[in-house]
Design a protein around this motif. Structure first.
Motif, PDB file in Angstrom:
ATOM      1  N   GLN A  97      -0.047  -1.407  -6.250  1.00  0.00           N
ATOM      2  CA  GLN A  97      -1.299  -1.047  -6.099  1.00  0.00           C
ATOM      3  C   GLN A  97      -2.168  -2.338  -6.223  1.00  0.00           C
ATOM      4  OE1 GLN A  97      -3.442   2.459  -7.780  1.00  0.00           O
ATOM      5  NE2 GLN A  97      -4.604   2.488  -6.077  1.00  0.00           N
ATOM      6  N   ALA A 119      -7.019   7.787   0.665  1.00  0.00           N
ATOM      7  CA  ALA A 119      -7.622   6.456   1.035  1.00  0.00           C
ATOM      8  C   ALA A 119      -6.500   6.012   2.149  1.00  0.00           C
ATOM      9  CB  ALA A 119      -7.143   5.380   0.007  1.00  0.00           C
ATOM     10  N   ARG A 139      -7.754   1.137   7.637  1.00  0.00           N
ATOM     11  CA  ARG A 139      -7.580   0.272   6.702  1.00  0.00           C
ATOM     12  C   ARG A 139      -7.996  -1.155   7.250  1.00  0.00           C
ATOM     13  NH1 ARG A 139      -3.157   2.923   6.785  1.00  0.00           N
ATOM     14  NH2 ARG A 139      -1.803   1.031   7.619  1.00  0.00           N
ATOM     15  N   THR A 145      -9.536   3.255  -2.962  1.00  0.00           N
ATOM     16  CA  THR A 145      -8.273   2.562  -3.401  1.00  0.00           C
ATOM     17  C   THR A 145      -8.658   2.084  -4.710  1.00  0.00           C
ATOM     18  OG1 THR A 145      -7.859   1.890  -1.357  1.00  0.00           O
ATOM     19  CG2 THR A 145      -6.949   0.564  -3.196  1.00  0.00           C
ATOM     20  N   PHE A 185       0.791  -1.253   0.072  1.00  0.00           N
ATOM     21  CA  PHE A 185      -0.050  -0.115  -0.061  1.00  0.00           C
ATOM     22  C   PHE A 185       0.879   1.195  -0.055  1.00  0.00           C
ATOM     23  CE2 PHE A 185      -2.613   3.176   2.338  1.00  0.00           C
ATOM     24  CZ  PHE A 185      -3.500   3.453   1.460  1.00  0.00           C
ATOM     25  N   TYR A 207      -5.420   8.235  -3.821  1.00  0.00           N
ATOM     26  CA  TYR A 207      -4.882   7.016  -3.171  1.00  0.00           C
ATOM     27  C   TYR A 207      -4.367   7.531  -1.830  1.00  0.00           C
ATOM     28  CZ  TYR A 207      -2.454   2.492  -2.959  1.00  0.00           C
ATOM     29  OH  TYR A 207      -2.394   0.969  -2.715  1.00  0.00           O
ATOM     30  N   GLU A 231     -11.694   1.351   0.930  1.00  0.00           N
ATOM     31  CA  GLU A 231     -11.677   0.438  -0.310  1.00  0.00           C
ATOM     32  C   GLU A 231     -12.048   0.883  -1.529  1.00  0.00           C
ATOM     33  OE1 GLU A 231     -13.621  -3.070   1.043  1.00  0.00           O
ATOM     34  OE2 GLU A 231     -11.957  -3.657   2.320  1.00  0.00           O
TER      35      GLU A 231
END
Lengths: 399, 269
Positions: B46, B107, B112, B70, B6, B104, B67
């Motif tokens: 990713q 995110a 997470r 992402t 990530f 991203y 999610e």
């Protein structure tokens, strides 16, 4: 067109307004939360925007506009012989002979169909794409129409039903709940009821599994798994050993003579020890990890407040009351609506998607090529125009 | 391992943004090519993260705001990679890379933890509804990125030969986004009928998805019928991006509704 764009803008603004102010709440909600604006909210119906006269007026005008747009587009495309019309066009791109040959090869490579009229070659492709915008407008119009029609027809009722009980609707339809669980065999959350629907004409579903996202339907009825609740359960045994089981809620009074027995106050998820003493926990999550029954024992004209836990027993008036583990029960939504209308609504949405697909992915191409040059007509094949421009300009540079 | 993939992805994207910026400012083609390779490395990380998270969760990872963000960022990257290799047009790269990285990064600000998929999301429509939403937002973001590039080029030279091409791609990206958003809304309506008994409930998420749809429908009307294109359409594509972001982030954080599954902290019922 301008009118349509303005109407779309107004429609978007009004729908946005409805999302900014919570809708369909009690009047006091607005008085408390919007002390300076509540009068305006009530005056203009901003507490029910999506059923207000101005919203309905905008939707009506939008539908009329869509109808006109659909008619205009239908008339523009139907009966139009694009090839014959294109043959009359003058060429507006005039590269040299080699450039023209390149352009012509480009159309052939892109699998365009060629029609020769005199000394002119007409290349066409994706003729059906011309129907795209008509299909979009018609699809939206029908979707709105069937949606509005659908709003006025369904009958919706929310009910709670204990496992083993049934609900009988006005027309005699019976919905029986056999069992309910909130976890599957692996311990995963899964709100699931086993139900049977029986229509007045005798048709029935048999025991079917009902869960979130998987409604059970029969005839015009559809049953949905919506919520769940927890209720107390008490077994009562008489002196002869006959036992009966009751699912109880607040204010239920279990008594044989109407005087002696237990009056249920409430069921709580558990007890909490604090510095000030013992307090009852109020349910927030909906789970009851250590359930506690709070009730009044009524005997000889007196009443005493008491607590009991699952497994506890109490004798009074010649009966034994045993407090059992609470039971979970489903909250069901029952909907009666026309299945045909739902299919029509779905069909019109698919028509809209087909229209968008045809418009964007099947752009109609019509090109006229002669000895002097070429021109692109019909539809808006911008990608072709760009590619051809690059191709023939490169050719010019070479020349 | 998941965290390495990530944060590695975010790091590579950021490095690619920096390198691409320098490459464009100093007109260094070699640096630009390296930036692209670094971006691809970020994309691979990713993709690996999404696959691994999906395996660990036992489902497609699109069940909450983190999610979805992402997947949204990955959608931008996928379309950018496709555009790069299909059209060979480098003009969109910098702004698209920035958007991909920024989403991203957003995110990364969210929790997470992997949660079990709640019953309301266990549906055959789950992947198609949310997946099409992620890719439609990604298309709109890239249209905005192309719009920025158009405005920048237009400022330098109004006769730049690339302007017409960029303008066309803004239109194509918006039309693909609109098509996907229509799929999202229609599938969402079908799903809503299965789950909540009604095709449409005027839930804030539904309302703002409809507003986004109308916004881009207006842009296509203006372009196709009113011949509004070029600089006007570039600005339109850029100024529409905040609405897309509000539909994605604002509605979930500022408004409560039936779509609260997408909220920052998922709750179960």
């Amino acid at each position: 067109m301008t009118c349509g764009i303005v109407l779309l803008g107004v429609f978007a603004a009004v729908t946005a307004l409805g999302s900014l102010i919570p809708q369909q709440r009690e009047a006091m909600y607005y008085v408390r939360n919007y002390p300076d604006q509540y009068e305006m909210i009530f005056r203009f119906g901003l507490d029910h925007v999506y059923t207000a006269w101005f919203f309905i007026a905008v939707v009506t005008l939008l539908c009329l506009n869509l109808l006109l747009c659909s008619v205009v587009r239908f008339r523009r495309v139907s009966g139009d012989d694009l090839v014959r019309r294109a043959a009359q066009l003058k060429t507006n791109r005039k590269p040299d002979a080699e450039g023209i040959a390149k352009a012509e090869q480009f159309f052939k490579d892109h699998k365009c169909r060629v029609t020769v009229i005199g000394n002119r070659r007409i290349y066409t492709k994706n003729a059906f794409g011309r129907w795209g915008t008509f299909l979009i407008h018609l699809g939206i119009l029908l979707t709105v129409f069937f949606f509005v029609l659908g709003l006025s027809t369904p009958f919706i009722m929310d009910i709670s039903c204990y496992p083993g009980d049934s609900v009988v609707l006005d027309d005699g339809t019976r919905i029986y709940v056999d069992s309910f669980s909130i976890e599957d065999e692996t311990g995963k959350l899964d709100y699931r009821s086993m139900i049977n629907i029986r229509l007045p004409d005798g048709r029935e579903t048999g025991l079917r599994s009902l869960s979130v996202n998987h409604p059970v339907g029969l005839g015009q009825y559809k049953v949905y798994q919506q919520t769940y609740g927890t209720a107390g359960c008490i077994s009562v045994t008489d002196g002869a050993g006959n036992m009966d089981r009751f699912i109880v809620e607040a204010s239920d009074f279990l008594s044989a003579d109407g005087k002696t027995g237990i009056l249920i106050d409430n069921l709580y998820p558990g007890l909490e020890e604090t510095e000030e003493g013992t307090t009852l926990i109020t349910s927030v999550s909906g789970s009851y990890p250590d359930p506690v029954y709070v009730f009044l024992l009524m005997e000889d004209g007196s009443q005493s407040a008491m607590l009991a836990f699952p497994g506890d027993e109490l004798e009074t008036g010649g009966y034994t009351f045993r407090f059992e583990d609470p039971v979970e029960y489903p909250g069901l939504r029952i909907k009666r609506s026309s299945a045909a209308l739902q299919w029509l609504l779905l069909g019109s949405s698919l028509l809209l998607m087909l229209g968008l697909g045809v418009t964007f992915l099947m752009t109609p191409v019509c090109a006229v090529v002669d000895d002097e040059g070429y021109c692109l007509a019909g539809g808006k094949p911008e990608g072709y125009a760009l590619a051809l421009k690059a191709l023939t300009e490169k050719e010019d540079t070479h020349a | 391992m998941l965290d390495i993939l990530f944060f590695g992805g975010i790091g590579f994207y950021f490095a690619a943004v920096l390198m691409q910026s320098f490459a464009q400012v100093w007109k260094k083609e070699g640096l630009g090519a390296t930036a692209w390779i670094v971006f691809l490395a970020g994309f691979v990380l990713q993709s690996g993260y999404i696959v691994l998270r999906g395996i660990q969760a036992g489902r497609i990872p699109m069940a909450n705001q983190f999610e979805f963000a992402t997947m949204f960022s990955w959608g931008i990257a996928v379309i950018l990679v496709l555009l790069h290799y299909r059209t060979g047009l480098p003009w969109i790269t910098l702004f698209a890379m920035i958007m991909c990285w920024a989403v991203y990064l957003y995110a990364a600000l969210l929790p997470r933890e992997i949660h079990e998929l709640m019953p309301a999301l266990r549906s055959v429509w789950f992947v198609s509804h949310i997946g099409s939403a992620a890719f439609s937002y990604a298309s709109f973001m890239l249209a905005g990125a192309a719009g920025l590039r158009y405005i920048a080029l237009y400022g330098k030279n109004k006769e730049d030969s690339r302007l017409e091409e960029i303008d066309y791609f803004i239109y194509r990206l918006i039309s693909i986004g609109l098509l996907l958003l229509t799929v999202t809304i229609v599938i969402g309506a079908v799903w809503a009928e299965e789950a909540w008994s009604s095709f449409w409930t005027w839930d804030p998420k539904e309302v703002w998805a409809l507003i986004t749809w109308i916004l881009y429908a207006i842009s296509l009307h203006l372009r196709l019928n009113r011949k509004k294109r070029g600089l006007f359409m570039a600005w339109y594509a850029v100024l529409s991006v905040p609405i897309v972001l509000f539909t994605f982030i604002g509605v979930n954080t500022l408004m409560s509704g039936l779509h609260s599954y997408g909220a920052i902290i998922p709750f179960l019922i």
